[in-house]
Design a protein around this motif. Structure first.
Motif, PDB file in Angstrom:
ATOM      1  N   THR A  58       0.850  -1.186   0.000  1.00 56.92           N
ATOM      2  CA  THR A  58       0.000   0.000   0.000  1.00 56.92           C
ATOM      3  C   THR A  58       0.888   1.239   0.000  1.00 56.92           C
ATOM      4  O   THR A  58       1.876   1.301   0.724  1.00 56.92           O
ATOM      5  N   PRO A  59       0.561   2.255  -0.797  1.00 57.39           N
ATOM      6  CA  PRO A  59       1.347   3.485  -0.795  1.00 57.39           C
ATOM      7  C   PRO A  59       1.221   4.203   0.549  1.00 57.39           C
ATOM      8  O   PRO A  59       0.241   4.023   1.266  1.00 57.39           O
ATOM      9  N   SER A  60       2.207   5.024   0.878  1.00 59.79           N
ATOM     10  CA  SER A  60       2.203   5.725   2.156  1.00 59.79           C
ATOM     11  C   SER A  60       1.044   6.717   2.258  1.00 59.79           C
ATOM     12  O   SER A  60       0.599   7.040   3.347  1.00 59.79           O
ATOM     13  N   SER A  61       0.531   7.187   1.127  1.00 57.19           N
ATOM     14  CA  SER A  61      -0.560   8.161   1.130  1.00 57.19           C
ATOM     15  C   SER A  61      -1.936   7.498   1.149  1.00 57.19           C
ATOM     16  O   SER A  61      -2.925   8.130   0.815  1.00 57.19           O
ATOM     17  N   SER A  62      -2.023   6.223   1.531  1.00 55.80           N
ATOM     18  CA  SER A  62      -3.302   5.521   1.504  1.00 55.80           C
ATOM     19  C   SER A  62      -4.081   5.727   2.801  1.00 55.80           C
ATOM     20  O   SER A  62      -3.506   6.005   3.859  1.00 55.80           O
ATOM     21  N   GLN A  63      -5.413   5.582   2.696  1.00 57.09           N
ATOM     22  CA  GLN A  63      -6.302   5.747   3.845  1.00 57.09           C
ATOM     23  C   GLN A  63      -7.130   4.474   3.988  1.00 57.09           C
ATOM     24  O   GLN A  63      -7.736   4.022   3.022  1.00 57.09           O
ATOM     25  N   GLN A  64      -7.158   3.894   5.195  1.00 58.33           N
ATOM     26  CA  GLN A  64      -7.892   2.650   5.399  1.00 58.33           C
ATOM     27  C   GLN A  64      -9.394   2.914   5.353  1.00 58.33           C
ATOM     28  O   GLN A  64      -9.876   3.913   5.863  1.00 58.33           O
ATOM     29  N   MET A  65     -10.113   1.982   4.702  1.00 57.67           N
ATOM     30  CA  MET A  65     -11.557   2.095   4.551  1.00 57.67           C
ATOM     31  C   MET A  65     -12.249   0.998   5.349  1.00 57.67           C
ATOM     32  O   MET A  65     -11.636  -0.014   5.681  1.00 57.67           O
ATOM     33  N   GLN A  66     -13.539   1.208   5.610  1.00 55.05           N
ATOM     34  CA  GLN A  66     -14.305   0.249   6.402  1.00 55.05           C
ATOM     35  C   GLN A  66     -14.752  -0.934   5.542  1.00 55.05           C
ATOM     36  O   GLN A  66     -15.242  -0.759   4.434  1.00 55.05           O
ATOM     37  N   VAL A  67     -14.569  -2.146   6.083  1.00 54.57           N
ATOM     38  CA  VAL A  67     -14.971  -3.384   5.412  1.00 54.57           C
ATOM     39  C   VAL A  67     -16.040  -4.048   6.271  1.00 54.57           C
ATOM     40  O   VAL A  67     -15.910  -4.116   7.483  1.00 54.57           O
ATOM     41  N   GLN A  68     -17.115  -4.530   5.623  1.00 57.57           N
ATOM     42  CA  GLN A  68     -18.205  -5.180   6.353  1.00 57.57           C
ATOM     43  C   GLN A  68     -18.350  -6.623   5.913  1.00 57.57           C
ATOM     44  O   GLN A  68     -18.199  -6.927   4.726  1.00 57.57           O
TER      45      GLN A  68
END
Length: 190
Positions: free
Chosen positions: A85-95
């Protein structure tokens, strides 16, 4: 067990671990129109739920297995293995969900067959001001110009006389066959 992540308006990614394979399905669309793409990746059995990270180019999926972490880049409906994952990535919610998109999509009833086409009626001659058209044979007259195409009655002597008629390239006036200058605008002819 399957997982889903909403990655944009009307755009979702479904993840499912089927044996040693991770199946990634993207689903996008609006009411009445949906697009779906699926790919399978050999990852092994998951040791934890998948993680999704937003990147400038889409999303990266992180799949953790006993063999290590696997990363899958998703851009629109295109999917490929990536290095991380790139350093500028943002974690998203997984259901977690009970079903994959194929089983949760509403069924559509098949389209009805088209009605057979009806034969067209023959076109009637048209008259638009000083323009006249007939379709069989194709004829068009506008002012002092005439055009004919296709089969029809044999050419009459008046139409052969018409074909030898000349017109001024400057103003379009009718000319005599021997004219050297246009009688309307004075244009010199070849």
């Amino acid at each position: 067990m399957a997982y889903v992540c909403e990655i944009g308006t009307g755009h979702r990614v479904y993840l499912d671990n089927q044996g040693t394979q991770t199946v990634v399905t993207t689903l996008s669309g609006s009411p009445g129109q949906q697009q779906q793409a699926s790919n399978g990746f050999q990852t092994g059995n998951w040791t934890s739920p998948p993680e999704v990270f937003r990147t400038p180019n889409g999303v990266v999926l992180k799949i953790s297995t006993a063999q290590g972490d696997h990363f899958i880049q998703v851009q629109g409906s295109s999917m490929s293995v990536t290095s991380g994952t790139p350093s500028s990535s943002q974690q998203m919610q997984v259901q977690q969900v009970d079903s994959t998109p194929a089983s949760s999509m509403p069924s559509m009833e098949p389209m009805k067959p088209m009605e057979p086409m009806k034969p067209m009626e023959p076109m009637k001659p048209m008259n638009m001001g000083d323009m006249q058209m007939n379709m069989n044979p194709m004829e068009m007259r506008m002012g002092n110009m005439e055009m004919r195409m296709g089969s029809g009655s044999p050419a009459s002597s008046s139409s052969s006389a018409q074909s030898s008629k000349r017109f001024c390239p400057q103003c379009g006036s009718s000319l005599t066959p021997s004219a050297r200058f246009c009688s309307s605008c004075g244009h010199q002819l070849n």
